[in-house]
Motif scaffolding. Structure first.
Motif, PDB file in Angstrom:
ATOM      1  N   ARG A  82       0.828  -1.213   0.000  1.00  0.00           N
ATOM      2  CA  ARG A  82       0.000   0.000   0.000  1.00  0.00           C
ATOM      3  C   ARG A  82       0.859   1.259   0.000  1.00  0.00           C
ATOM      4  O   ARG A  82       0.505   2.255  -0.627  1.00  0.00           O
ATOM      5  CB  ARG A  82      -0.959  -0.029   1.181  1.00  0.00           C
ATOM      6  N   TYR A  83       1.985   1.224   0.695  1.00  0.00           N
ATOM      7  CA  TYR A  83       2.901   2.369   0.632  1.00  0.00           C
ATOM      8  C   TYR A  83       3.483   2.520  -0.765  1.00  0.00           C
ATOM      9  O   TYR A  83       3.611   3.634  -1.279  1.00  0.00           O
ATOM     10  CB  TYR A  83       4.022   2.239   1.666  1.00  0.00           C
ATOM     11  N   TYR A  84       3.824   1.400  -1.388  1.00  0.00           N
ATOM     12  CA  TYR A  84       4.315   1.463  -2.772  1.00  0.00           C
ATOM     13  C   TYR A  84       3.244   2.039  -3.701  1.00  0.00           C
ATOM     14  O   TYR A  84       3.558   2.832  -4.594  1.00  0.00           O
ATOM     15  CB  TYR A  84       4.753   0.081  -3.271  1.00  0.00           C
ATOM     16  N   PHE A  89       0.904   6.397  -7.007  1.00  0.00           N
ATOM     17  CA  PHE A  89      -0.143   7.393  -7.250  1.00  0.00           C
ATOM     18  C   PHE A  89       0.444   8.797  -7.247  1.00  0.00           C
ATOM     19  O   PHE A  89       0.039   9.659  -8.032  1.00  0.00           O
ATOM     20  CB  PHE A  89      -1.249   7.294  -6.206  1.00  0.00           C
ATOM     21  N   TYR A  90       1.402   9.040  -6.347  1.00  0.00           N
ATOM     22  CA  TYR A  90       2.053  10.354  -6.298  1.00  0.00           C
ATOM     23  C   TYR A  90       2.785  10.632  -7.611  1.00  0.00           C
ATOM     24  O   TYR A  90       2.672  11.721  -8.161  1.00  0.00           O
ATOM     25  CB  TYR A  90       3.032  10.431  -5.122  1.00  0.00           C
ATOM     26  N   ARG A  91       3.506   9.648  -8.106  1.00  0.00           N
ATOM     27  CA  ARG A  91       4.252   9.848  -9.361  1.00  0.00           C
ATOM     28  C   ARG A  91       3.309  10.131 -10.525  1.00  0.00           C
ATOM     29  O   ARG A  91       3.592  10.986 -11.367  1.00  0.00           O
ATOM     30  CB  ARG A  91       5.124   8.633  -9.642  1.00  0.00           C
ATOM     31  N   GLN A 107       3.611  15.708  -2.116  1.00  0.00           N
ATOM     32  CA  GLN A 107       5.026  15.390  -1.900  1.00  0.00           C
ATOM     33  C   GLN A 107       5.258  14.938  -0.461  1.00  0.00           C
ATOM     34  O   GLN A 107       6.006  14.008  -0.201  1.00  0.00           O
ATOM     35  CB  GLN A 107       5.894  16.610  -2.211  1.00  0.00           C
ATOM     36  N   GLU A 108       4.585  15.582   0.464  1.00  0.00           N
ATOM     37  CA  GLU A 108       4.695  15.215   1.874  1.00  0.00           C
ATOM     38  C   GLU A 108       4.228  13.768   2.100  1.00  0.00           C
ATOM     39  O   GLU A 108       4.889  12.998   2.810  1.00  0.00           O
ATOM     40  CB  GLU A 108       3.858  16.175   2.718  1.00  0.00           C
ATOM     41  N   TYR A 109       3.109  13.387   1.492  1.00  0.00           N
ATOM     42  CA  TYR A 109       2.617  12.012   1.629  1.00  0.00           C
ATOM     43  C   TYR A 109       3.581  11.018   0.989  1.00  0.00           C
ATOM     44  O   TYR A 109       3.791   9.918   1.521  1.00  0.00           O
ATOM     45  CB  TYR A 109       1.219  11.860   1.033  1.00  0.00           C
ATOM     46  N   ALA A 110       4.190  11.386  -0.128  1.00  0.00           N
ATOM     47  CA  ALA A 110       5.177  10.504  -0.767  1.00  0.00           C
ATOM     48  C   ALA A 110       6.404  10.346   0.125  1.00  0.00           C
ATOM     49  O   ALA A 110       6.912   9.227   0.293  1.00  0.00           O
ATOM     50  CB  ALA A 110       5.563  11.054  -2.135  1.00  0.00           C
ATOM     51  N   LEU A 112       6.544  10.705   3.400  1.00  0.00           N
ATOM     52  CA  LEU A 112       6.153   9.895   4.553  1.00  0.00           C
ATOM     53  C   LEU A 112       6.070   8.415   4.183  1.00  0.00           C
ATOM     54  O   LEU A 112       6.496   7.550   4.963  1.00  0.00           O
ATOM     55  CB  LEU A 112       4.811  10.380   5.106  1.00  0.00           C
ATOM     56  N   SER A 113       5.559   8.135   2.998  1.00  0.00           N
ATOM     57  CA  SER A 113       5.477   6.745   2.532  1.00  0.00           C
ATOM     58  C   SER A 113       6.867   6.143   2.390  1.00  0.00           C
ATOM     59  O   SER A 113       7.110   5.004   2.808  1.00  0.00           O
ATOM     60  CB  SER A 113       4.739   6.667   1.196  1.00  0.00           C
ATOM     61  N   GLU A 114       7.774   6.906   1.812  1.00  0.00           N
ATOM     62  CA  GLU A 114       9.142   6.415   1.642  1.00  0.00           C
ATOM     63  C   GLU A 114       9.830   6.186   2.980  1.00  0.00           C
ATOM     64  O   GLU A 114      10.538   5.185   3.161  1.00  0.00           O
ATOM     65  CB  GLU A 114       9.947   7.374   0.766  1.00  0.00           C
ATOM     66  N   SER A 115       9.612   7.072   3.941  1.00  0.00           N
ATOM     67  CA  SER A 115      10.231   6.868   5.252  1.00  0.00           C
ATOM     68  C   SER A 115       9.632   5.664   5.980  1.00  0.00           C
ATOM     69  O   SER A 115      10.342   4.922   6.657  1.00  0.00           O
ATOM     70  CB  SER A 115      10.148   8.131   6.086  1.00  0.00           C
ATOM     71  N   GLU A 116       8.327   5.458   5.816  1.00  0.00           N
ATOM     72  CA  GLU A 116       7.704   4.279   6.415  1.00  0.00           C
ATOM     73  C   GLU A 116       8.215   2.992   5.759  1.00  0.00           C
ATOM     74  O   GLU A 116       8.432   1.991   6.442  1.00  0.00           O
ATOM     75  CB  GLU A 116       6.176   4.353   6.294  1.00  0.00           C
TER      76      GLU A 116
END
Length: 122
Positions: A82-84, A89-91, A107-110, A112-116
């Motif tokens: 789901r993070y991927y 979706f961001y891209r 960008q913030e959600y992307a 955060l997803s990458e850090s998670e």
């Protein structure tokens, strides 16, 4: 027929009402925090109305809903996927709307997803 113009006007009005209804429906899922249904409804809206004026907002809400769905998921393979998906979706969002007013939040959600994802992998 003499009614062609009138019929076309009525069809356009009804199509606009259906689009508005589907837009409201998709946003409602997001608003009530039913993120899994929101992602499906938002994606369906984008597929059904590719030329809609609402698509920029809908694409952003899809990024946000997917991130929140991932964050609220149980740790494991599903959460990772789901993070991927949120990053994907961001891209897509950035590709289609590079100068969007929602860009910084997306960008913030992307990020955060990458850090998670980094936390999950380590």
């Amino acid at each position: 027929s003499t009614y062609v113009a009138e019929c076309n006007t009525m069809i356009d009005e009804l199509s606009a009402k259906l689009e508005q209804k589907d837009y409201d429906h998709a946003k409602l899922y997001h608003k009530i925090h039913n993120y899994k249904s929101a992602v499906v409804a938002l994606t369906n809206f984008m597929d059904q109305y590719p030329g809609s004026l609402y698509n920029e907002e809908i694409a952003f809400l899809r990024v946000e809903s997917q991130y929140k769905l991932a964050k609220n998921s149980i740790s494991g393979k599903v959460q990772l996927e789901r993070y991927y998906d949120a990053i994907g979706f961001y891209r897509s969002f950035v590709e289609k709307y590079p100068s969007s007013k929602y860009l910084s939040k997306a960008q913030e959600y992307a990020n955060l997803s990458e850090s998670e994802l980094a936390k999950i992998k380590s």
